[in-house]
Scaffold this motif. Structure first.
Motif, PDB file in Angstrom:
ATOM      1  N   HIS A   9       0.844  -1.184   0.000  1.00  0.00           N
ATOM      2  CA  HIS A   9       0.000   0.000   0.000  1.00  0.00           C
ATOM      3  C   HIS A   9       0.884   1.241   0.000  1.00  0.00           C
ATOM      4  CE1 HIS A   9      -3.410  -2.555   0.739  1.00  0.00           C
ATOM      5  NE2 HIS A   9      -2.787  -3.110   1.759  1.00  0.00           N
ATOM      6  N   PRO A  10       0.319   2.399  -0.362  1.00  0.00           N
ATOM      7  CA  PRO A  10       1.099   3.637  -0.321  1.00  0.00           C
ATOM      8  C   PRO A  10       1.709   3.882   1.056  1.00  0.00           C
ATOM      9  CG  PRO A  10      -0.958   3.973  -1.489  1.00  0.00           C
ATOM     10  CD  PRO A  10      -1.034   2.601  -0.886  1.00  0.00           C
ATOM     11  N   VAL A  11       2.877   4.524   1.052  1.00  0.00           N
ATOM     12  CA  VAL A  11       3.634   4.730   2.285  1.00  0.00           C
ATOM     13  C   VAL A  11       3.937   6.215   2.460  1.00  0.00           C
ATOM     14  CG1 VAL A  11       5.780   4.198   3.494  1.00  0.00           C
ATOM     15  CG2 VAL A  11       4.736   2.485   2.001  1.00  0.00           C
ATOM     16  N   SER A  41       5.237   7.420  -1.146  1.00  0.00           N
ATOM     17  CA  SER A  41       5.656   6.474  -2.180  1.00  0.00           C
ATOM     18  C   SER A  41       4.585   5.415  -2.386  1.00  0.00           C
ATOM     19  CB  SER A  41       6.968   5.788  -1.788  1.00  0.00           C
ATOM     20  OG  SER A  41       8.018   6.720  -1.745  1.00  0.00           O
ATOM     21  N   ILE A  42       4.351   5.084  -3.646  1.00  0.00           N
ATOM     22  CA  ILE A  42       3.365   4.075  -4.006  1.00  0.00           C
ATOM     23  C   ILE A  42       4.094   2.928  -4.690  1.00  0.00           C
ATOM     24  CG2 ILE A  42       1.283   3.583  -5.352  1.00  0.00           C
ATOM     25  CD1 ILE A  42       0.759   6.700  -5.137  1.00  0.00           C
ATOM     26  N   PRO A  43       4.120   1.741  -4.040  1.00  0.00           N
ATOM     27  CA  PRO A  43       4.761   0.583  -4.676  1.00  0.00           C
ATOM     28  C   PRO A  43       3.974   0.155  -5.912  1.00  0.00           C
ATOM     29  CG  PRO A  43       4.400   0.211  -2.314  1.00  0.00           C
ATOM     30  CD  PRO A  43       3.641   1.436  -2.702  1.00  0.00           C
ATOM     31  N   LEU A  76      -2.954  10.338  -6.777  1.00  0.00           N
ATOM     32  CA  LEU A  76      -1.577   9.832  -6.795  1.00  0.00           C
ATOM     33  C   LEU A  76      -1.543   8.340  -7.130  1.00  0.00           C
ATOM     34  CD1 LEU A  76      -0.158  11.711  -3.691  1.00  0.00           C
ATOM     35  CD2 LEU A  76       0.358  12.181  -6.097  1.00  0.00           C
ATOM     36  N   ILE A  77      -2.473   7.584  -6.571  1.00  0.00           N
ATOM     37  CA  ILE A  77      -2.543   6.150  -6.874  1.00  0.00           C
ATOM     38  C   ILE A  77      -2.892   5.937  -8.339  1.00  0.00           C
ATOM     39  CG2 ILE A  77      -3.821   4.023  -6.392  1.00  0.00           C
ATOM     40  CD1 ILE A  77      -3.964   5.023  -3.447  1.00  0.00           C
ATOM     41  N   TYR A  82      -1.199   4.581 -13.912  1.00  0.00           N
ATOM     42  CA  TYR A  82      -1.036   4.997 -15.305  1.00  0.00           C
ATOM     43  C   TYR A  82       0.425   4.849 -15.753  1.00  0.00           C
ATOM     44  CZ  TYR A  82      -0.986   7.876 -19.491  1.00  0.00           C
ATOM     45  OH  TYR A  82      -0.809   8.329 -20.770  1.00  0.00           O
ATOM     46  N   PHE A  83       1.369   5.288 -14.919  1.00  0.00           N
ATOM     47  CA  PHE A  83       2.790   5.124 -15.245  1.00  0.00           C
ATOM     48  C   PHE A  83       3.135   3.652 -15.433  1.00  0.00           C
ATOM     49  CE2 PHE A  83       4.058   9.379 -13.285  1.00  0.00           C
ATOM     50  CZ  PHE A  83       4.303   9.949 -14.513  1.00  0.00           C
TER      51      PHE A  83
END
Length: 164
Positions: A9-11, A41-43, A76-77, A82-83
């Protein structure tokens, strides 16, 4: 990086342990290159075990940062997703690696590890010895082509073999 790699999960960086000498030195050196005091940061995990981080950071106070992350978390997620999709387009014909299926007990063990149980808790929950649990974990690691238990859990999750 390790703190983010171990999560799915996002950190928010405030939740990471920065107490070690190495972590403080790393953060101080990164600051000389413009890294801010706040970060999120989003894994991102690809279908073949790839790992990346989408990170935003800045320098601001905790209250301002909390407001930013709360109001922009969803976007952001989505940007991270998308990236990841765009990165996967660089190899459009690459299909996910085929893996052997896990036994029901391997699925149980990996699922409990994924939700944060210790090995002792997993063994107790499954009513097996820790030695037997190690056998299940090693078998799952081999089937998934994983370097360690965390990697095996990540691969099992990314391939939909376990659901948390």
């Amino acid at each position: 990086m390790i703190g983010c790699y171990q999560r799915f999960h996002p950190v928010d960086w405030k939740r990471l342990d920065w107490s070690s000498k190495a972590a403080r030195a790393f953060r101080a050196e990164a600051a000389t290159f413009g890294l801010g005091n706040q970060g999120y940061s989003i894994p991102i995990r690809g279908p073949n075990g790839q790992f990346a981080l989408f990170t935003v950071n800045t320098s601001c106070d905790d209250e301002e940062w909390e407001e930013f992350t709360e109001s922009n978390r969803r976007e952001l997620i989505l940007i991270a997703h998308y990236f990841n999709q765009k990165a996967l387009e660089f190899e459009p014909n690459k299909t996910p690696e085929q893996s052997q299926s896990l036994s029901p007990r391997e699925v149980d063990a990996m699922t409990l590890l994924a939700i944060g149980y210790s090995r002792a808790q997993v063994a107790e929950t499954l009513s097996i010895s820790e030695h037997t649990l190690r056998v299940y974990i090693e078998s799952a690691r081999f089937k998934l082509g994983a370097a360690n238990t965390t990697h095996a859990v990540a691969r099992a999750l990314s391939r939909g073999l376990i659901v948390v």
